[in-house]
Design an enzyme around this catalytic site. Structure first.
Site, PDB file in Angstrom:
ATOM      1  N   ASP A  11      37.241  44.662  31.581  1.00 12.65           N
ATOM      2  CA  ASP A  11      38.524  43.979  31.388  1.00 12.65           C
ATOM      3  C   ASP A  11      39.588  45.061  31.221  1.00 12.65           C
ATOM      4  OD1 ASP A  11      40.530  42.184  30.957  1.00 12.65           O
ATOM      5  OD2 ASP A  11      39.619  41.203  29.218  1.00 12.65           O
ATOM      6  N   ASP A 105      42.057  41.677  37.096  1.00 11.98           N
ATOM      7  CA  ASP A 105      41.758  42.749  36.143  1.00 11.98           C
ATOM      8  C   ASP A 105      40.451  42.560  35.386  1.00 11.98           C
ATOM      9  OD1 ASP A 105      42.749  40.510  34.798  1.00 11.98           O
ATOM     10  OD2 ASP A 105      43.557  41.701  33.161  1.00 11.98           O
ATOM     11  N   GLU A 106      39.573  41.693  35.881  1.00  9.51           N
ATOM     12  CA  GLU A 106      38.383  41.355  35.106  1.00  9.51           C
ATOM     13  C   GLU A 106      37.229  41.035  36.050  1.00  9.51           C
ATOM     14  OE1 GLU A 106      37.221  38.129  31.580  1.00  9.51           O
ATOM     15  OE2 GLU A 106      39.154  38.023  32.605  1.00  9.51           O
TER      16      GLU A 106
END
Length: 475
Positions: A11, A105-106
């Protein structure tokens, strides 16, 4: 559950805000809030400096400004975020063929499937190496969680924030989870958390002690059984490499309610075009067109139309969205509009193009020839003649808008970004990734030497795009 912590969850830390701080040296260490800047905008991401003031994602932007009046408020630059995300996701795919992106983003990564980790030591080494590689390639930090299941890996990465790594050894799950808030568990939102609190359950340990039967009685069979398994740290979901998209959508919230029916129709057409661009970018077509309308009183209506087959033709989507709008009463005002395409496929039903190519009869009773942009042109039957507009007064050029945070380039001063604009002026700070904090200058909004620009890369050749040489410091 695995016997080794070989499921990794990455993350990126405050991703949008961190990208902005990396690309704008004067904002490093400052409170940065990214989101919609209008009175109805919401926070997309806040930097850790802004979070100390109580600002968080999904908060109304007006409330964020009251909590953090001196923060830097910027529009999102999704094109740059996607570029950085592509770099990070490519690095994850070098580790394993099983990468499950959750957002820009993860992502989850099955390290065992990639042959890069089989036990706690190799998993930790891989996680640390990944964090260092991401820092070198992007200048950004990411938090890593390692565990024997997806749920626990996500919990671990959240506990590791910011810029950390946490490995949960198999067999220690219940001990680690017990003191944590029930809100730590995926799917436990404010309503469920409050319901459990009223029953005297505030921690994961208390949730496990309540037992499955009691939880089923409290929140229903499916939710209760799921909560109990999560409280015990049980999760056997595999990492799925490709998650099929279910829909593609775009929507806009307006600063002032729209009442003009012509303006509303125009906005729907614009949203339909944007939706098709995104649809084509994902390599899909779709069968069902959906229109979303949120009215002045916050009531939300959705209307849909299913076509004979999937399409990615902008004319078809525009026409369908326009038909759906005709069935919606907008007299009280509209605060949000959205267009989406569902029923996605990776092919296009060719005969649907006939819908967009069917044109209104022209003055001679024939059909107008389709224009290259999907509209109807003014060519005759042979298409050899072009329509000539009668001369008239030229329309004044619209005033250029310079939203805060957007990239610009000046013919003399080079690349920079907009700090703010108003009253016919735009203020620009001239700096770039890797430079020292730059100087601020103000120009007319119609200055011919100032133009919108593409974002500069965060790492690498940004310095090669520096200000033109030979400009004196006093310039």
């Amino acid at each position: 559950m695995r016997a080794a912590p070989t499921i990794l969850h990455l993350d990126m830390d405050a991703f949008y805000a961190s990208v902005e701080q990396a690309s704008k040296p004067s904002l490093r260490g400052k409170a940065v809030i990214v989101g919609g800047l209008g009175p109805r905008g919401v926070v997309a991401t806040a930097s850790y400096e802004a979070r100390r003031f109580g600002v968080h994602s999904a908060m109304p932007m007006g409330q964020a400004r009251r909590l953090c009046p001196n923060g830097a408020y910027l529009i999102p630059r999704f094109s740059l975020y996607r570029q950085v995300s592509d770099v990070v996701m490519a690095m994850l795919r070098e580790l394993s063929p099983l990468v499950e992106p959750l957002s820009l983003d993860e992502a989850f990564v099955d390290l065992e499937a990639g042959g890069v980790a089989f036990d706690s030591q190799t998993a930790r080494e891989t996680g640390e190496r990944l964090r260092a590689d991401i820092r070198a390639a992007t200048g950004l930090s990411g938090s890593v969680g390692l565990a024997g299941s997806k749920m626990l890996a996500k919990v671990a990465s959240e506990e590791a924030k910011p810029a950390g790594l946490l490995l949960i050894e198999p067999g220690t799950e219940r001990e680690l989870l017990a003191p944590m808030s029930v809100r730590t568990l995926p799917g436990v939102g404010p309503a469920t958390g409050e319901h459990l609190r009223r029953a005297g359950i505030t921690t994961v340990g208390e949730l496990a002690e309540a037992g499955e039967d009691e939880l089923v009685r409290m929140v229903g069979r499916s939710a209760g059984a799921g909560l109990y398994r999560m409280a015990l740290g049980l999760d056997d979901r595999p990492v799925v490499a490709e998650r099929d998209a279910k829909s593609v959508s775009v929507e806009d919230t307006f600063d002032v309610d729209l009442h003009d029916r012509v303006r509303i129709r125009g906005e729907v057409q614009r949203l339909a075009d944007r939706c098709v661009q995104r649809l084509r970018g994902s390599g899909h077509s779709g069968r069902t067109i959906v229109l979303k309308v949120r009215r002045y009183d916050f009531s939300t209506l959705t209307r849909s139309e299913t076509l004979r087959g999937p399409t990615d033709d902008p004319g078809v989507v525009r026409e369908a969205a326009a038909r759906l709008l005709e069935g919606v009463d907008t007299t009280g005002g509209v605060r949000l509009l959205g267009v989406s395409v569902t029923g996605l496929a990776d092919y296009t039903q060719e005969d649907l193009f006939a819908q967009s190519l069917a044109a209104e009869p022209d003055e001679d009773g024939g059909a107008a020839e389709p224009a290259p942009d999907g509209g109807t042109g003014a060519a005759g039957a042979t298409g050899a003649q072009e329509a000539v507009e009668p001369p008239g007064e030229p329309e004044p050029a619209p005033e250029r808008r310079w939203p805060a945070g957007s990239d610009v380039r000046h013919a003399v001063y080079g690349p920079g970004w907009v700090q703010g604009s108003g009253v016919g002026r735009v203020t620009v700070r001239f700096e770039q990734p890797g430079s020292e904090p730059g100087r601020v200058r103000t120009f007319r909004v119609d200055d011919p030497d100032l133009e919108p620009s593409d974002p500069l890369p965060l790492v690498g050749d940004a310095q090669e795009q520096a200000d033109p040489p030979g400009i004196p410091d006093s310039a």
